[in-house]
Enzyme design. Structure first.
Site, short mmCIF file in Angstrom:
data_model
loop_
_atom_site.label_atom_id
_atom_site.label_comp_id
_atom_site.label_asym_id
_atom_site.label_seq_id
_atom_site.Cartn_x
_atom_site.Cartn_y
_atom_site.Cartn_z
N LYS A 133 37.69 30.81 33.71
CA LYS A 133 38.40 29.59 34.10
C LYS A 133 39.46 29.17 33.10
O LYS A 133 39.66 28.00 32.82
CB LYS A 133 37.44 28.43 34.36
N THR A 187 42.60 34.02 33.28
CA THR A 187 42.55 35.46 33.05
C THR A 187 43.04 36.25 34.27
O THR A 187 43.68 37.30 34.10
CB THR A 187 41.12 35.90 32.69
N GLY A 223 43.67 27.88 41.39
CA GLY A 223 44.57 26.74 41.42
C GLY A 223 44.16 25.66 42.40
O GLY A 223 44.97 24.83 42.80
#
Length: 873
Positions: free
Chosen positions: A607, A610, A829
């Site tokens: 989170k 990556t 997102g």
């Protein structure tokens, strides 16, 4: 006239004196506390290529640097900030150590020999220089023995260090001191025994003092007249109230003392002094006894030793060097002699049946003699034609070969040892060739094997065991006899060198150091001059004369179980790159795959962006990601437990072979597995296989990261996240397993400094790249440009031509020449409800000390400091 003090004045005087005393005491206490704090803030030292350097210098284990523990390591400083269950786990594990104190910045040969002996006996240790003693002994409770490599340095310690050592030894109850005195003159000392030392070169013999209370491993075997050290002895003359450990008999007819024991009756601290180096076998034996005695048995090792002697290549060998029937008779006679000292001993014969009866006529008679005496030995399969297993293409072809050997064993009624085998040249055992392990289990039900190749052949004292595919792999030892050592007259270095190994040298040390000994020999060693019989009969006789070791033999199945009860920490294998070891490269079928291992690893944490970084890297023509995993998608997660035990070939298959063209040869593979960052074992595993890899870490605000993980789990319908608000998860102290698991994954990865320090123990800071997770979201073009510069990429890609901000998504997506831009999936997102203030305040307070330390570590290693960290600290 006598004046009497009134009671009121007396009481007042007592009160005033008490106040003054208390004030002085508090002042001293505060000064001491401040003094201790300053000591704990001193630089940490470590060994770098044999020299000591401060902690601010780069550290890289790939350069054979050894980390030396600091008394104020970051983990200890932050221990009180960890979760209760983690504190409980750490406090339950207490491993005592030996502290080796050297006088110079560079390790002396003596200090190196001390370390070798300690490592060979599997004792834990740390090393420091004398000036750093306060740092090591202040607030440390796990050192049970202090070793000095110099008597002169020891007696000339500063008064402050003497007080610190004395206090430490007494407070910890039973911490002893061991000192070596080698050709050193000591003046102006209050210790009479050392102010009159002499150096003696012309010696006749050495004799152990049989009444020495320190003796346990060592037995008094009489006078030692052979293989004495070439260097001069330091002998002690005025030794009143001290006990001689052994005597030096000079050629002048006088007797001297070469080692002293101080039983601690004067000051409560026991000490041992040796007048020669540990490379003399008697001093080495007594050194192990001294460690036991001075530590009150903390480092005591059992006196039982288990011996197994494997005879490889039975029936193999060119004509003229194989066994005759007379050699077989001598082998049986030698076995009988060994059995007098080694309970249940029998030679283990590894056979290759294809070569049976293919020697000279006299050698064929030897083959027949072996078969007729088959019940007097144990036997194991060695491959039908002595072929290296890694040359077989499939498991099925290996099975076919092994079944031929199995039929041979049945035909001639060989007594096969249950569950044990060794492959020719150790091929396929390590590096592990999975078809061999599969075939072994299917045909022979193998559960135990042995090899000299793990970790590497040399240094021998660092060989270890491991378990792979439920097969226990034990360390195998050499005894100086190989396939070509057939005659005494042609032995490398002559028979004198072999005798040195037997009578106190390498073979003797191997037998004393290792509780479990599996030796490799070869059939020709029992023919010709029968060197193996000579070697083991004399080695065992010498061992029994000078030690109290009890020798016996048990079946390999029991031997394997016993080994891993002794050394449970060795169960997990460590995969090294086979192409870095010439011997491993020769017995590994996938050599070409070494070139396609990744040179960059995105290790997380989760989170932090990556997946986005992996996508951006894939846009570069010189960077290539691994193949996707059916189970874990773009993440291989090889270095985690389950996948790691699948073996090296499993990992290599995720990286396609590279063409021989010049453009393809410049391709750099990378892997992204975000769970690597905060797992304790992974830095060690990764460094073993990929010591030169670039480690990429993305650091986002840990408060936001924790909340993002919680929301991520809510979207995956995690029951704890669905049924409990975020604040309840991060503050919950109940023992509900599901809540604790979610709490751990929310909180623990964000303790960045603890995990980063672990990675920096293995990887030089120049190989570590820190990326600001916030900037990666807001300005990926700039981040990727800086990233390419740091990695010295030749063909720098202009990411402004590849990325474009997507207003609907709220982050950057990949441009496409035709059609809509390519964005990350729906789970990336995602918009979450804002975090509640109570949780935000709690987490900011919780992470603050970690972030402060994180900034210090990043600054000291010249690593990038994220913008969010600068703002918060």
């Amino acid at each position: 006239m006598v004046k009497y003090c009134s009671p009121h004045r007396l009481i007042l005087s007592v009160l005033i004196l008490s106040y003054i005393s208390l004030t002085i005491f508090l002042g001293i206490t505060n000064d001491l506390n401040a003094y201790k704090w300053k000591l704990n803030q001193q630089s940490r030292y470590r060994i770098v290529n044999g020299s000591f350097s401060s902690k601010n210098l780069p550290f890289d284990r790939h350069d054979n640097q050894q980390l030396i523990d600091s008394s104020a390591t970051l983990k200890n400083q932050l221990q009180t900030l960890s979760w209760p269950e983690n504190r409980k786990q750490r406090s339950s594990v207490k491993k005592y150590k030996i502290l080796i104190i050297t006088r110079r910045n560079k390790l002396s040969s003596l200090a190196k020999n001390i370390i070798t002996a300690i490592e060979a006996n599997k004792f834990s240790y740390s090393t420091t220089i004398g000036d750093n003693l306060p740092q090591y002994l202040t607030n440390k409770r796990y050192f049970k023995l202090l070793i000095f490599d110099s008597l002169k340095f020891y007696v000339n310690l500063s008064q402050r260090n003497k007080i610190i050592i004395s206090s430490y030894c007494k407070e910890q109850k039973g911490v002893g001191i061991l000192v070596f005195a080698i050709n050193e003159s000591v003046y102006h000392t209050s210790m009479p025994a050392f102010s009159t030392v002499q150096f003696l070169s012309d010696i006749k013999s050495v004799t152990i003092n049989g009444s020495n209370p320190m003796l346990r491993l060592t037995r008094n075997g009489g006078n030692i007249i052979d293989y004495l050290p070439n260097r001069s002895w330091t002998v002690f003359n005025n030794y009143n109230n001290l006990h001689p450990i052994f005597y030096i008999n000079g050629k002048n007819g006088k007797r001297y003392v070469g080692g002293l024991l101080d039983d601690g009756k004067d000051d409560g601290i026991r000490r041992v002094f040796f007048g020669n180096s540990i490379d003399f076998w008697l001093v080495r034996l007594l050194f192990i006894d001294a460690i036991d005695y001075l530590s009150n048995g903390t480092f005591q090792r059992q006196l039982n030793r288990w011996l197994q002697v494997d005879v490889d290549d039975v029936f193999v060998g060119k004509k003229g060097i194989r066994m005759t029937d007379h050699d077989v008779a001598a082998m049986l006679k030698g076995q009988e002699v060994i059995q007098r000292e080694v309970k249940n001993f029998k030679f283990m014969l590894g056979f290759s049946g294809n070569y049976f009866m293919k020697g000279l006529p006299t050698e064929n008679q030897g083959d027949k003699a072996l078969i007729s005496n088959a019940s007097n030995f144990w036997w194991f399969c060695h491959m039908w034609k002595h072929t290296k297993p890694h040359l077989f293409q499939t498991t099925e072809s290996l099975i076919t070969d092994m079944k031929r050997s199995q039929a041979f064993a049945v035909k001639f009624n060989l007594r096969i040892v249950p569950g044990y085998s060794v492959s020719p040249h150790h091929s396929g055992i390590y590096p592990a060739y999975e078809p061999l392990y599969d075939a072994w289990k299917k045909v022979w039900n193998i559960t135990v094997t042995s090899t000299e190749e793990y970790y590497h052949l040399n240094p021998a004292h660092k060989r270890k065991g491991f378990i792979h595919q439920q097969i226990k792999v034990l360390p195998r030892q050499t005894c100086g006899l190989f396939t070509k050592t057939l005659l005494f007259k042609s032995y490398p270095g002559g028979i004198q060198r072999l005798n040195q190994s037997i009578f106190g040298g390498e073979l003797f040390r191997t037998l004393t150091d290792n509780i479990i000994n599996i030796f490799m020999t070869h059939m020709p060693n029992y023919a010709n001059d029968r060197m193996a019989i000579y070697t083991f009969v004399h080695a065992i006789d010498f061992l029994k004369k000078w030690t109290n070791i009890n020798l016996s033999s048990i079946l390999p199945l029991k031997l394997g179980n016993r080994y891993f009860r002794l050394y449970p920490d060795e169960k997990d294998p460590l995969w090294f790159n086979p192409c870095f070891d010439k011997r491993h490269k020769a017995i590994w079928p996938h050599v070409q795959a070494c070139k396609q291992l990744p040179s960059m690893i995105i290790i997380g944490p989760q989170k932090t962006g990556t997946t986005a970084l992996s996508l951006y890297l894939s846009l570069h023509p010189k960077f290539r990601a691994n193949r996707a995993s059916k189970r874990t998608f773009e993440e291989i997660q090889f270095f985690n437990d389950n996948n790691y035990h699948k073996g090296l070939k499993w990992y290599m298959d995720f990286f396609p072979s590279i063409d021989q063209s010049s453009s393809e040869q410049q391709i750099r593979y990378f892997e992204k597995s975000a769970t690597y960052f905060d797992r304790a074992l992974i830095p060690k595993r990764m460094h073993a296989l990929l010591p030169d890899a670039s480690i990429i870490i993305i650091l986002s605000d840990p408060v936001k990261r924790a909340y993002s993980w919680y929301q991520h789990m809510r979207n995956h319908s995690h029951p704890a996240a669905i049924n409990h608000p975020f604040y309840e998860i991060i503050t919950n102290e109940k023992q509900d397993r599901i809540i604790k698991q979610l709490q751990d994954r929310c909180i623990r990865p964000g303790k960045y400094v603890i995990h980063l320090e672990r990675w920096l123990e293995y990887y030089h800071s120049s190989r570590v790249t820190i990326i600001d997770g916030g900037q990666l979201i807001d300005d990926p073009v700039r981040v990727m440009t800086d990233f390419q510069t740091r990695l010295n990429v030749d063909d720098v890609l202009d990411y402004s031509t590849k990325l474009q901000f997507n207003k609907r998504k709220g982050f950057f997506c990949v441009k496409r020449e035709r059609g809509r831009n390519k964005c990350l999936g729906r789970s990336k997102g995602r918009k979450y409800p804002p975090m509640d203030k109570e949780s935000e305040i709690y987490l900011k307070k919780f992470y603050k000390p970690y972030n402060i330390k994180l900034k210090e570590v990043l600054e000291s290693r010249s690593l990038t400091i994220p913008l969010w960290l600068k703002e918060q600290t």
